[in-house]
Each structure stands twice: as structure tokens, then as C-alpha cells.
Design a protein around this motif. Structure first.
Motif, short mmCIF file in Angstrom:
data_model
loop_
_atom_site.label_atom_id
_atom_site.label_comp_id
_atom_site.label_asym_id
_atom_site.label_seq_id
_atom_site.Cartn_x
_atom_site.Cartn_y
_atom_site.Cartn_z
N ILE A 84 40.28 42.05 51.16
CA ILE A 84 39.59 43.19 51.76
C ILE A 84 38.59 42.72 52.81
O ILE A 84 38.01 41.62 52.69
CB ILE A 84 38.89 44.03 50.66
CG1 ILE A 84 38.41 45.36 51.21
CG2 ILE A 84 37.76 43.24 50.03
CD1 ILE A 84 37.97 46.33 50.12
N GLN A 85 38.42 43.53 53.84
CA GLN A 85 37.39 43.24 54.84
C GLN A 85 36.01 43.54 54.26
O GLN A 85 35.81 44.56 53.60
CB GLN A 85 37.61 44.11 56.09
CG GLN A 85 38.87 43.79 56.86
CD GLN A 85 39.03 44.70 58.08
OE1 GLN A 85 38.15 45.47 58.39
NE2 GLN A 85 40.18 44.60 58.74
N HIS A 86 35.07 42.65 54.55
CA HIS A 86 33.70 42.92 54.08
C HIS A 86 32.72 42.34 55.10
O HIS A 86 33.05 41.43 55.89
CB HIS A 86 33.46 42.31 52.70
CG HIS A 86 33.30 40.82 52.72
ND1 HIS A 86 32.08 40.19 52.66
CD2 HIS A 86 34.23 39.83 52.82
CE1 HIS A 86 32.25 38.88 52.69
NE2 HIS A 86 33.54 38.62 52.78
N GLY A 87 31.51 42.87 55.08
CA GLY A 87 30.47 42.40 55.98
C GLY A 87 30.66 42.88 57.41
O GLY A 87 31.73 43.35 57.80
N ARG A 137 38.93 37.87 48.77
CA ARG A 137 39.88 38.15 47.70
C ARG A 137 39.11 38.70 46.51
O ARG A 137 38.19 38.07 45.99
CB ARG A 137 40.61 36.87 47.31
CG ARG A 137 41.57 36.99 46.14
CD ARG A 137 42.26 35.64 45.92
NE ARG A 137 43.08 35.61 44.74
CZ ARG A 137 42.65 35.26 43.53
NH1 ARG A 137 41.38 34.93 43.36
NH2 ARG A 137 43.47 35.24 42.50
N VAL A 138 39.52 39.91 46.07
CA VAL A 138 38.86 40.55 44.94
C VAL A 138 39.91 41.23 44.08
O VAL A 138 41.06 41.41 44.49
CB VAL A 138 37.81 41.60 45.38
CG1 VAL A 138 36.66 40.93 46.13
CG2 VAL A 138 38.45 42.67 46.24
N PHE A 139 39.50 41.63 42.88
CA PHE A 139 40.35 42.42 42.00
C PHE A 139 39.70 43.79 41.82
O PHE A 139 38.55 43.89 41.39
CB PHE A 139 40.53 41.73 40.64
CG PHE A 139 41.43 40.54 40.70
CD1 PHE A 139 42.77 40.65 40.37
CD2 PHE A 139 40.94 39.31 41.12
CE1 PHE A 139 43.62 39.55 40.44
CE2 PHE A 139 41.78 38.20 41.18
CZ PHE A 139 43.12 38.32 40.84
N LEU A 197 42.45 46.91 53.84
CA LEU A 197 43.08 45.95 52.95
C LEU A 197 44.11 45.15 53.74
O LEU A 197 45.00 45.71 54.38
CB LEU A 197 43.78 46.64 51.78
CG LEU A 197 42.88 47.41 50.80
CD1 LEU A 197 43.71 47.97 49.67
CD2 LEU A 197 41.79 46.51 50.26
N ALA A 198 43.96 43.82 53.70
CA ALA A 198 44.90 42.98 54.42
C ALA A 198 46.20 42.78 53.65
O ALA A 198 47.25 42.57 54.23
CB ALA A 198 44.27 41.63 54.73
#
Length: 601
Positions: free
Chosen positions: A62-65, A72-74, A89-90
Motif C-alpha cells: 500500500i502507498q503511505h506517507g 507491505r502490510v496485512f 494498493l499496488a
């Protein structure tokens, strides 16, 4: 963009990590319970929209910041759907449930993800009674009940975005084949300047956005089903009679996107029923064929039958190994052997000795008058022999009130006594035969002749019902009681019937019915009916002869039942219109109730 404290659902004892993500994703994560607002002042804003399902953890990037870095997250699948709709979401991994991927059932396990057209698979909240307004049910029964039609994950009135909430449940169920029958409400709700608010992203969707959004929702769900190991069958949108030209064109554009997606994606297929159910699919505003729909939106039993014929052929291409094949008639099915089969005469090996139907009603006679007053509606038919105190032999009914209700009936002979009597009408023709343990029953103004012929296999017999109908909704029925000793509370049962119908246009329904009743320790009834091809809404059925193998869903007789009352199996033919004797024939080859060791669902 909002900052949140995000927990990893795989390791709930670890401290959360601070991440900054798109507002919609931040809100979804908070509402699913896997995150909290990093800034307490934003907690109220991020909680708007109600709770989301925290289940089915899914690996995503996911893109963040502010820089748009990837992480990478769950996340719960409900949150993943929000992120996918927002375009942040990539990639999306396979849902992992509680750390373990759900088992995938064989391809013959089929479930619908749909709107009201898939909700028509069943007629009750328990999903024990299958309906005749379902192409999937027709496809299954025409194919010899080859497929295991499971739960319908369908809700009337839903758009695709609203249906996304049910995707995790379908993935968790591990269905082999998921049939998608969605889109009509998306286009119906974006006519002219009308818009709707996307249930997941909150975006406002109008006519200019609905095609892309509808397809994006469907693809998002289909990709999730594929990731769980299922194959996907998407119904192309047929539209509705009430669409305007723009809505109809939007449905065509959506269909083109589905076709392109299916052609490019392994294990994704489409079914096109438009030429089957529409007069001219290329018309500016396509319309349903005559007597294929009764409200201009939903297929009736006739339309569903023809759509089901087409769907049967498609399923045969993509589901090669059936769940169920029609069993050979053999000696195991003749008696109730080891309580594997519960009916006393399932293939009609005992060819005679059953009961021939009568209808009775309380009435009042006047000596010397041919007019009899019936005091309780009972559907006594015209032209049939009647008996009763003070009614001479060889007397028949010449006329009756509308629909056979209470009132004055005129007989062919005058009564010879006055008083209150019970008048009995013989509704099954003299000389008829009924197999042992079976009853012939009529309703409304129906009468019938019954006959029994040897089965072509040489094992058992076939029962032929030849009805005469005075009006729509008259009915004839073959019913067999199941001995109390043959069944027990807690049993898993299913019923099936093999039938051939000629003169089908006179029937609006052929319903397979099982009734089970008893009481619990408190004296409360705990029965559970189960039916196949229940047609409660359509005024017509198929207008061509057909062979059908009807089969109910497996149900469990209530384990709480302490006192058994009765169990019966029946096959009911319901009239679509008046029909002369001999115009319709219902051949019943078997009527079976099986006991299973467990539910296959």
C-alpha cells in the motif's frame, strides 16, 4: 491523508506501527478495529460509516506517507476493498483467513453472488426451499441435479458495491464455482441525473462513472474468488424493460468489459443469455420476450427455464465432474434398506393399493331440491360424482360458485332428504390406479386420471398423472407418507424426483415438497419443510415438454424434536390455465427420500 496506529492482526500482542494512508483506507482500518487514529482529534471523523468486518487478513502493498512510498502490510479484506477502490494498493495477495487459506471445494459446489436475481435461488431465510425463478436451479435440475447449489450470497436491491461486503464470506466458504449476477441496480439507479454513493469508497457515481465502477467492483470480487481457488462465471447484464437508451448502452459497455476480462483471465467465464430472453438484444432499449418476465426486470419461471437451459450448457463446459449422477434403479432403493432410503415405495415397485383422492365439504340439503348449500369452501369440481346422506347414486355436480367456494352447488339429481351432511366428491376418475403407500390428491377444481406403467428398466413402475384443470392454480399431487420408524430427529435428508412433462404450457409449476413435523420437549412445533422448484410468483411455466430431475437441498431434521408427528414427500403440479383432460401428462419415475451421514455444505 491521515495517520493511524496500525496493528498486525497476525500478531495482536505487538505494538502498532504509525502509518499515513489515504483517508478512506485510514477510516476503514479504524472501523474494522485494526487501527486507531494517531491524532485523537481525528478519531470521530475516522469512525464515521459504521463497523467493517475484521476478518480475512490479506497481504497487500500500500502507498503511505507524503512521498507515496510502498509498504507491505496485512489488512482485513474489507479494508483491502476500500484501498483497491481508492487506487492505493499496488498488489493484493491471497486472503489468509485466520492464518490458513480456506479449503476450496470441488468445482461442482456453486454459489451465487448477486442481487434479487440470485436471491431467487431460495425463497426462505433458511435457504431450504429452492425457487423456480432461478436459472441456476433450472440448469441444475435439467442436468440431472449434477451440481451442488450451495448458499446464495445474494440480496435483493443490492448494487455491486453493496455486495462487496459479502465477498469475504464467499471466500471463506471455499466455493468451487462462483456465479456473479450483478449490475442491474447500478444502471437502474443512474438514469438521467440520478446518482448513488458507493458503499465502500463513498464516491458519488452517476451515469458517466457507473460502467467503469460496476466493472471495477465485479473484477475486484472476481479476483478475490480466483485468489481463493474458485473459478468465476459472470452473467452478462440483460437490463430491464424500464431502462432508458443510456442505461441500456451502459449495460452493453459493461458487458464488453466483462467479455474482455473473461477472455484474458484464466478460470473466468461469462454466460450470455441475452439472445435467449430478449426480443432483440441490439435494440436501443431491449425488451424481454413475451411471458418471460412479469415485472420487466426479473425472469419468471418460463424465462428462467430457457435461461437455465442455456446455463446448463455453459456449466457442462466448465464443471466437468458432477457432484451427483442419477442412480441406477436397483434393489437398494426398493425397500428402506438400513435407513439409507426412507420412502416406502420410491420406485413404485408396489404398483397398486394406494388411495384415490376425494374432496369433502360440509353441506346442507333440502329434500326434492337439486341445490345443495356448501358451508365451507372446499373446491368441489364440476362433473365429478358426489355422495352423501340423501344424495342419490350416480349424482354429479353440474355447477358451482366461482373458484369452488362456499355457496350453492347444483346437482344432477335432487336430494331425497333434508339436513346437514358431508358431501364427498371423487376427484380421481374411476378405474384409476395408484401405487402402494401413495395418495392421489387434487385441489381447486382439478380432477385427474392416474395410471401405472412398468418402468423401462424392468425395476418398479412409473406413475402418470393426467389432470383436467378448470382454472389457473388448480392442482394435482402425488404424495407418500414416510413411516415414523424410518426417520429420526437429527437425520440429514434430501428428496429427489424424476419426472417427464408433456403439455407443459398448462402448468405453472411442478414442485417437489417434503414436510417434516413434530414437537420439542416443550410441545412447540419444530418442523422444517424443504422444496424444489417452488413457483410462488410466476403465472406461467415452461411452454415445451421437458425432463427434470428435481432435488431438494439437504436439511437436518431438528435434533430438538422429541415427539415425531409426520413426514411426507409429494410432487405437486399447479395449473397455469384451464386445460382439458389429456392435454397434460406428468410422468413420475421415482419419488425418493435419502438419509445422508452429514450435510455436504
Amino acid at each position: 491523508m491521515k495517520s493511524i496506529l496500525l496493528w498486525d492482526g497476525r500478531f495482536p500482542d505487538r505494538a502498532p506501527e504509525r502509518v499515513s494512508v489515504a483517508d478512506a483506507v485510514a477510516s476503514a482500518a479504524v472501523r474494522s478495529g485494526v487501527a486507531a487514529a494517531a491524532n485523537s482529534a481525528e478519531a470521530g471523523e475516522l469512525s464515521v460509516g459504521g463497523p467493517l468486518d475484521p476478518g480475512m487478513l490479506t497481504e497487500v502493498v500500500i502507498q503511505h506517507g507524503a512521498s507515496g512510498a510502498m509498504r507491505r502490510v496485512f489488512l482485513p479484506y474489507s479494508v483491502v476493498m476500500v484501498g483497491a477502490a481508492a487506487g492505493v494498493l499496488a498488489s493484493i495477495g491471497t486472503p489468509i483467513g485466520s492464518g490458513i487459506a480456506p479449503p476450496t471445494k470441488p468445482l461442482f459446489y456453486i454459489a451465487d453472488w448477486a442481487d434479487s436475481r440470485g436471491a431467487a435461488d431460495y425463497l426462505d431465510p433458511a435457504q431450504a426451499n429452492r425457487g423456480a425463478l432461478s436459472p441456476l436451479n433450472w440448469a441444475n435440475d435439467l442436468a440431472g441435479a449434477n451440481y451442488l447449489v450451495g448458499q446464495s450470497f445474494s440480496v435483493a436491491g443490492d448494487r455491486t458495491d453493496q455486495g462487496l461486503a459479502r465477498v469475504p464470506a464467499i471466500v471463506a466458504a471455499g466455493m468451487g464455482t462462483v456465479r456473479i449476477y450483478f449490475g442491474a441496480n447500478n444502471f437502474a439507479q443512474t438514469g438521467g441525473a440520478a446518482t448513488y454513493t458507493h458503499a465502500v469508497s463513498g464516491a458519488v457515481i452517476g451515469s458517466g462513472q457507473v460502467v467503469a465502477q460496476t466493472f471495477a467492483d465485479v473484477k475486484q470480487a472476481a479476483d478475490a474468488f480466483l485468489a481463493s481457488g474458485a473459478q468465476v462465471l459472470i452473467e452478462l447484464e440483460v437490463g430491464a424493460n424500464g431502462y432508458d437508451a443510456t442505461q441500456a448502452q451502459n449495460a452493453r459497455l459493461y458487458n464488453a468489459m466483462v467479455i474482455a476480462y473473461a477472455n484474458a483471465t484464466p478460470n473466468v467465464y461469462y454466460h450470455d443469455m441475452r439472445a435467449i430472453v430478449l426480443v432483440d438484444p441490439a435494440a436501443a432499449i431491449p425488451q424481454f420476450k413475451a411471458k418471460f418476465s412479469e415485472d420487466g426486470t426479473h425472469l419468471n419461471a418460463r424465462g428462467s427455464y430457457y435461461a437455465g437451459k442455456s446455463l446448463r450448457a455453459k456449466l457442462a463446459q466448465i464443471v466437468p465432474a458432477p457432484y451427483f449422477t442419477v442412480p441406477t434403479r436397483d434393489n437398494v432403493t426398493l425397500p428402506a434398506a438400513g435407513r439409507l432410503q426412507l420412502a416406502s415405495n420410491p420406485v413404485f415397485a408396489v404398483a397398486s393399493g394406494g388411495a384415490l383422492g376425494t374432496v369433502s365439504a360440509p353441506a346442507t340439503t333440502t329434500s326434492g331440491s337439486a341445490t345443495v348449500v356448501v358451508t365451507l369452501a372446499a373446491g368441489l369440481p364440476i362433473g365429478v360424482p358426489v355422495t352423501g346422506t340423501g344424495i342419490p347414486a350416480n349424482t354429479t355436480i353440474l355447477s358451482r360458485p366461482a373458484n369452488g367456494g362456499a355457496g350453492e352447488y347444483v346437482l344432477s339429481n335432487a336430494a331425497t332428504a333434508s339436513g346437514s351432511i358431508t358431501m364427498v366428491a371423487s376427484t380421481v376418475a374411476a378405474g384409476s390406479v395408484m401405487p402402494g403407500s401413495c395418495n392421489a390428491v387434487t385441489a381447486g377444481g382439478a380432477t385427474m386420471t392416474t395410471s401405472v406403467v412398468a418402468d423401462a428398466s424392468g425395476i418398479g413402475s412409473n406413475v402418470i398423472l393426467s389432470p383436467k384443470f378448470l382454472a389457473a392454480n388448480d392442482a394435482v399431487r402425488l404424495v407418500s407418507d414416510i413411516a415414523l420408524a424410518n426417520w429420526s430427529p437429527g437425520d440429514f435428508i434430501e428428496a429427489y424426483a424424476e419426472i417427464e412433462v408433456t403439455g407443459a404450457a398448462n402448468l405453472r409449476a411442478i414442485q417437489l415438497e417434503v414436510s417434516v413435523n413434530g414437537t420439542n420437549s416443550s410441545g412447540v412445533q419444530v418442523g422444517q419443510p424443504t422444496q424444489d422448484m417452488n413457483n410462488g410468483a410466476s403465472t406461467v411455466g415452461p411452454d415445451e415438454d421437458y425432463v427434470l430431475f428435481e432435488r431438494t437441498r439437504v436439511i437436518q431434521i431438528s435434533p430438538a424434536m422429541t415427539t415425531k408427528a409426520f413426514m411426507s414427500i409429494g410432487l405437486r403440479g399447479i395449473a397455469a390455465q384451464a386445460a382439458a383432460a389429456g392435454a397434460t401428462s406428468i410422468r413420475i419415475k421415482r419419488l425418493v427420500v435419502n438419509r445422508l451421514p452429514a450435510s455436504p455444505y
